[in-house]
Design a protein around this motif. Structure first.
Motif, PDB file in Angstrom:
ATOM      1  N   THR A 239       0.710 -11.181  -6.784  1.00 35.42           N
ATOM      2  CA  THR A 239       1.028 -10.662  -5.196  1.00 35.42           C
ATOM      3  C   THR A 239       1.700 -12.414  -4.979  1.00 35.42           C
ATOM      4  OG1 THR A 239      -1.207  -9.706  -5.167  1.00 35.42           O
ATOM      5  CG2 THR A 239      -0.371 -10.968  -3.126  1.00 35.42           C
ATOM      6  N   VAL A 240       0.944 -13.356  -5.371  1.00 33.40           N
ATOM      7  CA  VAL A 240       1.958 -14.895  -4.984  1.00 33.40           C
ATOM      8  C   VAL A 240       3.405 -14.488  -5.293  1.00 33.40           C
ATOM      9  CG1 VAL A 240       2.185 -17.090  -4.934  1.00 33.40           C
ATOM     10  CG2 VAL A 240       0.231 -15.678  -4.381  1.00 33.40           C
ATOM     11  N   CYS A 241       3.166 -13.984  -6.806  1.00 35.09           N
ATOM     12  CA  CYS A 241       4.592 -14.487  -7.830  1.00 35.09           C
ATOM     13  C   CYS A 241       6.242 -13.428  -7.185  1.00 35.09           C
ATOM     14  CB  CYS A 241       4.519 -13.704  -9.252  1.00 35.09           C
ATOM     15  SG  CYS A 241       5.726 -13.573 -10.190  1.00 35.09           S
TER      16      CYS A 241
ATOM     17  N   PHE B 126      11.735  -9.937  10.858  1.00 34.45           N
ATOM     18  CA  PHE B 126      10.593 -10.315  11.090  1.00 34.45           C
ATOM     19  C   PHE B 126       9.098  -9.281  10.850  1.00 34.45           C
ATOM     20  CE2 PHE B 126       6.114 -10.883  13.640  1.00 34.45           C
ATOM     21  CZ  PHE B 126       5.760 -12.260  12.918  1.00 34.45           C
ATOM     22  N   SER B 127      10.102  -8.770  11.577  1.00 35.67           N
ATOM     23  CA  SER B 127       9.330  -6.391  11.119  1.00 35.67           C
ATOM     24  C   SER B 127       9.413  -6.581   9.497  1.00 35.67           C
ATOM     25  CB  SER B 127       9.558  -5.903  11.700  1.00 35.67           C
ATOM     26  OG  SER B 127       9.695  -6.064  13.027  1.00 35.67           O
ATOM     27  N   VAL B 128      10.187  -6.170   8.690  1.00 34.33           N
ATOM     28  CA  VAL B 128      10.212  -6.045   7.501  1.00 34.33           C
ATOM     29  C   VAL B 128       9.673  -6.480   6.992  1.00 34.33           C
ATOM     30  CG1 VAL B 128      12.215  -5.397   6.105  1.00 34.33           C
ATOM     31  CG2 VAL B 128      12.752  -4.805   7.893  1.00 34.33           C
ATOM     32  N   GLY B 129       9.956  -8.073   7.165  1.00 35.07           N
ATOM     33  CA  GLY B 129       8.829  -8.837   6.225  1.00 35.07           C
ATOM     34  C   GLY B 129       7.576  -8.456   6.177  1.00 35.07           C
ATOM     35  N   ILE B 130       7.005  -9.247   7.449  1.00 33.90           N
ATOM     36  CA  ILE B 130       5.446  -7.715   7.583  1.00 33.90           C
ATOM     37  C   ILE B 130       5.902  -6.279   5.962  1.00 33.90           C
ATOM     38  CG2 ILE B 130       4.166  -7.310   8.956  1.00 33.90           C
ATOM     39  CD1 ILE B 130       5.135  -9.044  11.052  1.00 33.90           C
ATOM     40  N   LEU B 131       6.773  -5.868   6.471  1.00 33.17           N
ATOM     41  CA  LEU B 131       6.128  -4.743   6.168  1.00 33.17           C
ATOM     42  C   LEU B 131       6.644  -5.120   4.405  1.00 33.17           C
ATOM     43  CD1 LEU B 131       5.648  -1.000   6.420  1.00 33.17           C
ATOM     44  CD2 LEU B 131       7.880  -1.181   6.265  1.00 33.17           C
ATOM     45  N   VAL B 132       7.362  -5.244   4.518  1.00 31.54           N
ATOM     46  CA  VAL B 132       7.472  -5.542   2.594  1.00 31.54           C
ATOM     47  C   VAL B 132       6.036  -6.151   1.949  1.00 31.54           C
ATOM     48  CG1 VAL B 132       8.757  -6.840   0.604  1.00 31.54           C
ATOM     49  CG2 VAL B 132      10.083  -5.524   2.482  1.00 31.54           C
ATOM     50  N   MET B 133       5.722  -7.344   2.692  1.00 36.53           N
ATOM     51  CA  MET B 133       4.609  -8.271   2.040  1.00 36.53           C
ATOM     52  C   MET B 133       3.023  -7.101   1.718  1.00 36.53           C
ATOM     53  SD  MET B 133       5.323 -10.657   0.685  1.00 36.53           S
ATOM     54  CE  MET B 133       3.737 -11.221  -0.619  1.00 36.53           C
TER      55      MET B 133
ATOM     56  N   ARG C 258      -0.148  -4.299  -0.900  1.00 33.35           N
ATOM     57  CA  ARG C 258      -1.497  -2.742  -0.896  1.00 33.35           C
ATOM     58  C   ARG C 258      -1.072  -1.415  -2.858  1.00 33.35           C
ATOM     59  NH1 ARG C 258      -5.386  -0.403  -0.662  1.00 33.35           N
ATOM     60  NH2 ARG C 258      -5.137   1.732  -0.537  1.00 33.35           N
ATOM     61  N   ALA C 259       0.356  -1.661  -2.995  1.00 34.71           N
ATOM     62  CA  ALA C 259       0.224  -1.675  -4.089  1.00 34.71           C
ATOM     63  C   ALA C 259      -0.307  -2.266  -5.177  1.00 34.71           C
ATOM     64  CB  ALA C 259       1.709  -1.597  -4.254  1.00 34.71           C
ATOM     65  N   ILE C 260      -0.740  -3.780  -4.921  1.00 34.20           N
ATOM     66  CA  ILE C 260      -0.968  -4.353  -6.190  1.00 34.20           C
ATOM     67  C   ILE C 260      -2.694  -4.609  -6.018  1.00 34.20           C
ATOM     68  CG2 ILE C 260      -1.786  -6.654  -6.805  1.00 34.20           C
ATOM     69  CD1 ILE C 260       0.778  -7.706  -6.386  1.00 34.20           C
ATOM     70  N   GLU C 261      -3.030  -4.185  -4.760  1.00 34.39           N
ATOM     71  CA  GLU C 261      -4.348  -3.300  -4.771  1.00 34.39           C
ATOM     72  C   GLU C 261      -4.119  -2.397  -4.838  1.00 34.39           C
ATOM     73  OE1 GLU C 261      -5.827  -3.253   0.013  1.00 34.39           O
ATOM     74  OE2 GLU C 261      -6.221  -5.247  -0.589  1.00 34.39           O
ATOM     75  N   LEU C 262      -4.630  -1.066  -5.076  1.00 33.63           N
ATOM     76  CA  LEU C 262      -3.810   0.180  -5.664  1.00 33.63           C
ATOM     77  C   LEU C 262      -4.051   0.067  -7.236  1.00 33.63           C
ATOM     78  CD1 LEU C 262      -1.813   2.586  -2.862  1.00 33.63           C
ATOM     79  CD2 LEU C 262      -5.028   2.488  -3.345  1.00 33.63           C
ATOM     80  N   ALA C 263      -2.265  -0.667  -7.710  1.00 29.67           N
ATOM     81  CA  ALA C 263      -3.061  -1.096  -8.834  1.00 29.67           C
ATOM     82  C   ALA C 263      -3.390  -1.567 -10.077  1.00 29.67           C
ATOM     83  CB  ALA C 263      -1.978  -1.798 -10.093  1.00 29.67           C
ATOM     84  N   SER C 264      -4.786  -2.202  -8.791  1.00 35.65           N
ATOM     85  CA  SER C 264      -6.016  -2.771  -8.929  1.00 35.65           C
ATOM     86  C   SER C 264      -7.211  -2.489  -9.409  1.00 35.65           C
ATOM     87  CB  SER C 264      -6.218  -4.101  -9.226  1.00 35.65           C
ATOM     88  OG  SER C 264      -6.524  -4.126  -7.007  1.00 35.65           O
ATOM     89  N   GLU C 265      -7.489  -1.558  -8.769  1.00 34.84           N
ATOM     90  CA  GLU C 265      -8.106  -0.253  -8.670  1.00 34.84           C
ATOM     91  C   GLU C 265      -8.115   0.416  -9.585  1.00 34.84           C
ATOM     92  OE1 GLU C 265      -8.046   0.953  -4.183  1.00 34.84           O
ATOM     93  OE2 GLU C 265      -8.786  -0.615  -3.827  1.00 34.84           O
ATOM     94  N   SER C 266      -7.090   0.931  -9.539  1.00 38.68           N
ATOM     95  CA  SER C 266      -7.190   2.190 -10.762  1.00 38.68           C
ATOM     96  C   SER C 266      -7.652   1.067 -12.380  1.00 38.68           C
ATOM     97  CB  SER C 266      -5.334   2.737 -10.725  1.00 38.68           C
ATOM     98  OG  SER C 266      -4.513   1.251 -10.993  1.00 38.68           O
TER      99      SER C 266
END
Length: 147
Positions: free
Chosen positions: A29-31, A126-133, A138-146
């Motif tokens: 996530t940090v990377c 600003f909004s796009v930055g928040i959305l991308v992060m 969320r994608a990393i959370e889903l991948a780690s849950e699987s």
């Protein structure tokens, strides 16, 4: 400018290495966050360098050299501090890095965006930055849950 960015990039590399030591998903996530953040940073440095020197070579070299400070920070964290890294230290370092980034945003980035008087563009960025992060997290959370 390039010296300040080198000084800025060393803690970023440090943060990536230390967060990876604490957990692979945290490190990923940090990377990703740092990598996404480095794209506009490198482009803006290249444009500023080209504008000042009119040299494509220097416009390529300066962002490359400043970017190499990040792996230096990571290697320092891995080889010098690895034995001293604890979960508490990782938490404190990540909070410190987040605090530094917030200070930079509040003291430099937001005032600069306001000075352009391009309110819609600033709000959109600003909004796009928040959305991308958020989507990355969320994608990393889903991948780690699987797993």
């Amino acid at each position: 400018l390039s010296i300040s960015l080198m000084a800025h990039n060393i803690p970023e590399g440090f943060a990536v290495a230390v967060s990876t030591m604490s957990g692979h998903w945290v490190g990923l996530t940090v990377c990703i966050a740092v990598a996404l953040h480095n794209i506009p940073e490198g482009l803006s440095l290249a444009v500023a360098t080209y504008d000042a020197t009119k040299s494509r070579w220097k416009a390529t070299l300066v962002p490359t050299v400043t970017g190499l400070a990040e792996p230096f920070g990571a290697l320092f964290a891995v080889f010098v501090l690895k034995a001293k890294v604890t979960e508490e230290l990782v938490s404190q370092l990540l909070v410190s890095v987040a605090g530094v980034m917030c200070c930079i945003a509040l003291s430099e980035l937001i005032p600069e965006a306001c000075s352009t008087r391009c309110w819609k563009t600033s709000a959109a960025g600003f909004s796009v930055g928040i959305l991308v992060m958020h989507l990355t997290h969320r994608a990393i959370e889903l991948a780690s849950e699987s797993e």
